[in-house]
Design a protein around this motif. Structure first.
Motif, PDB file in Angstrom:
ATOM      1  N   TYR A  60      56.093  42.810  43.147  1.00 24.41           N
ATOM      2  CA  TYR A  60      55.541  41.459  43.126  1.00 24.41           C
ATOM      3  C   TYR A  60      55.823  40.777  44.451  1.00 24.41           C
ATOM      4  N   ARG A  61      54.794  40.266  45.080  1.00 28.76           N
ATOM      5  CA  ARG A  61      54.948  39.603  46.364  1.00 28.76           C
ATOM      6  C   ARG A  61      54.611  38.120  46.284  1.00 28.76           C
ATOM      7  N   GLY A  62      54.563  37.602  45.081  1.00 28.82           N
ATOM      8  CA  GLY A  62      54.211  36.197  44.899  1.00 28.82           C
ATOM      9  C   GLY A  62      55.333  35.270  45.306  1.00 28.82           C
ATOM     10  N   ASN A  63      54.956  34.083  45.693  1.00 28.37           N
ATOM     11  CA  ASN A  63      55.923  33.067  46.069  1.00 28.37           C
ATOM     12  C   ASN A  63      55.384  31.735  45.572  1.00 28.37           C
ATOM     13  N   VAL A  64      56.130  31.085  44.710  1.00 28.37           N
ATOM     14  CA  VAL A  64      55.668  29.846  44.100  1.00 28.37           C
ATOM     15  C   VAL A  64      55.334  28.811  45.160  1.00 28.37           C
ATOM     16  N   SER A  65      56.161  28.656  46.164  1.00 28.54           N
ATOM     17  CA  SER A  65      55.939  27.605  47.146  1.00 28.54           C
ATOM     18  C   SER A  65      54.817  27.924  48.132  1.00 28.54           C
ATOM     19  N   LEU A  66      54.413  29.188  48.251  1.00 31.63           N
ATOM     20  CA  LEU A  66      53.339  29.531  49.175  1.00 31.63           C
ATOM     21  C   LEU A  66      51.996  29.708  48.494  1.00 31.63           C
ATOM     22  N   ASN A  67      51.962  30.387  47.351  1.00 32.76           N
ATOM     23  CA  ASN A  67      50.668  30.660  46.723  1.00 32.76           C
ATOM     24  C   ASN A  67      50.513  30.046  45.332  1.00 32.76           C
ATOM     25  N   PHE A  68      51.486  29.272  44.889  1.00 30.50           N
ATOM     26  CA  PHE A  68      51.404  28.518  43.643  1.00 30.50           C
ATOM     27  C   PHE A  68      51.111  29.390  42.429  1.00 30.50           C
ATOM     28  N   VAL A  69      51.783  30.534  42.352  1.00 30.69           N
ATOM     29  CA  VAL A  69      51.642  31.457  41.222  1.00 30.69           C
ATOM     30  C   VAL A  69      53.018  31.689  40.611  1.00 30.69           C
ATOM     31  N   LEU A  70      53.076  31.631  39.280  1.00 26.81           N
ATOM     32  CA  LEU A  70      54.314  31.931  38.558  1.00 26.81           C
ATOM     33  C   LEU A  70      54.239  33.334  37.992  1.00 26.81           C
ATOM     34  N   LEU A  71      55.345  34.037  38.023  1.00 27.78           N
ATOM     35  CA  LEU A  71      55.445  35.337  37.363  1.00 27.78           C
ATOM     36  C   LEU A  71      56.201  35.107  36.066  1.00 27.78           C
ATOM     37  N   LEU A  72      55.532  35.390  34.946  1.00 25.17           N
ATOM     38  CA  LEU A  72      56.098  35.161  33.627  1.00 25.17           C
ATOM     39  C   LEU A  72      56.102  36.456  32.825  1.00 25.17           C
ATOM     40  N   TYR A  73      56.808  36.425  31.703  1.00 28.22           N
ATOM     41  CA  TYR A  73      56.921  37.588  30.828  1.00 28.22           C
ATOM     42  C   TYR A  73      56.514  37.182  29.421  1.00 28.22           C
ATOM     43  N   ASN A  74      55.545  37.887  28.849  1.00 24.31           N
ATOM     44  CA  ASN A  74      55.090  37.641  27.491  1.00 24.31           C
ATOM     45  C   ASN A  74      55.983  38.439  26.541  1.00 24.31           C
ATOM     46  N   VAL A  75      56.790  37.741  25.767  1.00 28.90           N
ATOM     47  CA  VAL A  75      57.743  38.395  24.862  1.00 28.90           C
ATOM     48  C   VAL A  75      57.010  39.202  23.790  1.00 28.90           C
ATOM     49  N   ALA A  76      55.887  38.698  23.303  1.00 30.29           N
ATOM     50  CA  ALA A  76      55.140  39.366  22.226  1.00 30.29           C
ATOM     51  C   ALA A  76      54.564  40.706  22.666  1.00 30.29           C
ATOM     52  N   THR A  77      53.981  40.762  23.873  1.00 33.29           N
ATOM     53  CA  THR A  77      53.347  41.999  24.345  1.00 33.29           C
ATOM     54  C   THR A  77      54.256  42.816  25.257  1.00 33.29           C
ATOM     55  N   LYS A  78      55.387  42.235  25.648  1.00 34.80           N
ATOM     56  CA  LYS A  78      56.345  42.888  26.552  1.00 34.80           C
ATOM     57  C   LYS A  78      55.710  43.244  27.899  1.00 34.80           C
ATOM     58  N   HIS A  80      54.497  41.625  31.886  1.00 39.81           N
ATOM     59  CA  HIS A  80      54.556  40.573  32.899  1.00 39.81           C
ATOM     60  C   HIS A  80      53.141  40.132  33.220  1.00 39.81           C
ATOM     61  N   PHE A  81      52.996  38.866  33.594  1.00 34.18           N
ATOM     62  CA  PHE A  81      51.694  38.369  34.016  1.00 34.18           C
ATOM     63  C   PHE A  81      51.887  37.225  35.010  1.00 34.18           C
ATOM     64  N   GLU A  82      50.872  37.005  35.799  1.00 31.57           N
ATOM     65  CA  GLU A  82      50.874  35.907  36.761  1.00 31.57           C
ATOM     66  C   GLU A  82      50.002  34.795  36.220  1.00 31.57           C
ATOM     67  N   ILE A  83      50.356  33.563  36.556  1.00 24.48           N
ATOM     68  CA  ILE A  83      49.518  32.435  36.187  1.00 24.48           C
ATOM     69  C   ILE A  83      49.537  31.426  37.327  1.00 24.48           C
ATOM     70  N   SER A  84      48.372  30.922  37.673  1.00 21.67           N
ATOM     71  CA  SER A  84      48.264  29.909  38.710  1.00 21.67           C
ATOM     72  C   SER A  84      48.833  28.595  38.187  1.00 21.67           C
ATOM     73  N   ILE A  85      49.691  27.982  38.956  1.00 20.39           N
ATOM     74  CA  ILE A  85      50.324  26.731  38.551  1.00 20.39           C
ATOM     75  C   ILE A  85      49.277  25.653  38.275  1.00 20.39           C
ATOM     76  N   ASP A  86      48.245  25.608  39.084  1.00 20.78           N
ATOM     77  CA  ASP A  86      47.215  24.583  38.917  1.00 20.78           C
ATOM     78  C   ASP A  86      46.398  24.763  37.644  1.00 20.78           C
ATOM     79  N   ARG A  87      46.445  25.934  37.016  1.00 18.25           N
ATOM     80  CA  ARG A  87      45.694  26.178  35.787  1.00 18.25           C
ATOM     81  C   ARG A  87      46.499  25.845  34.526  1.00 18.25           C
ATOM     82  N   LEU A  88      47.781  25.544  34.682  1.00 18.64           N
ATOM     83  CA  LEU A  88      48.601  25.177  33.524  1.00 18.64           C
ATOM     84  C   LEU A  88      48.168  23.813  32.996  1.00 18.64           C
TER      85      LEU A  88
END
Length: 100
Positions: A60-78, A80-88
């Motif tokens: 993972y090369r994401g950076n919240v402060s540079l590209n505004f993407v969060l790396l999260l983990y879905n407990v139900a499906t086990k 990882h996924f990315e989500i754009s902060i602006d889409r929350l």
């Protein structure tokens, strides 16, 4: 998920998300509603902040402060996924105010 009229600031959302472990030693689990790229709503009910920086072969090369993407983990499906902060849209049922 129940949505309320209560609003939460974007800053408060990230302060809460970054508390990875609660006081009792359990991981911080939360829910989000977001807008997908096609305009439909997506919902993840059991999510934690990812404890791993590895997604895919190259990592993972994401950076919240540079590209505004969060790396999260879905407990139900086990998975990882990315989500754009602006889409929350909602965090734990509270509407996110992106202006503050």
């Amino acid at each position: 998920m129940v949505r309320s009229n209560k609003r939460i600031s974007r800053r408060a959302v990230f302060a809460d998300i970054h508390q990875e472990i609660r006081g009792d030693g359990t991981p911080h689990v939360f829910s989000v509603i977001y807008c997908k790229r096609d305009g439909t709503l997506g919902e993840k009910l059991l999510v934690t902040k990812s404890q791993s920086r590895q997604v895919g072969e190259r990592g993972y090369r994401g950076n919240v402060s540079l590209n505004f993407v969060l790396l999260l983990y879905n407990v139900a499906t086990k998975k990882h996924f990315e989500i754009s902060i602006d889409r929350l849209l909602y965090y734990n049922g509270q509407r996110i105010n992106h202006q503050s």
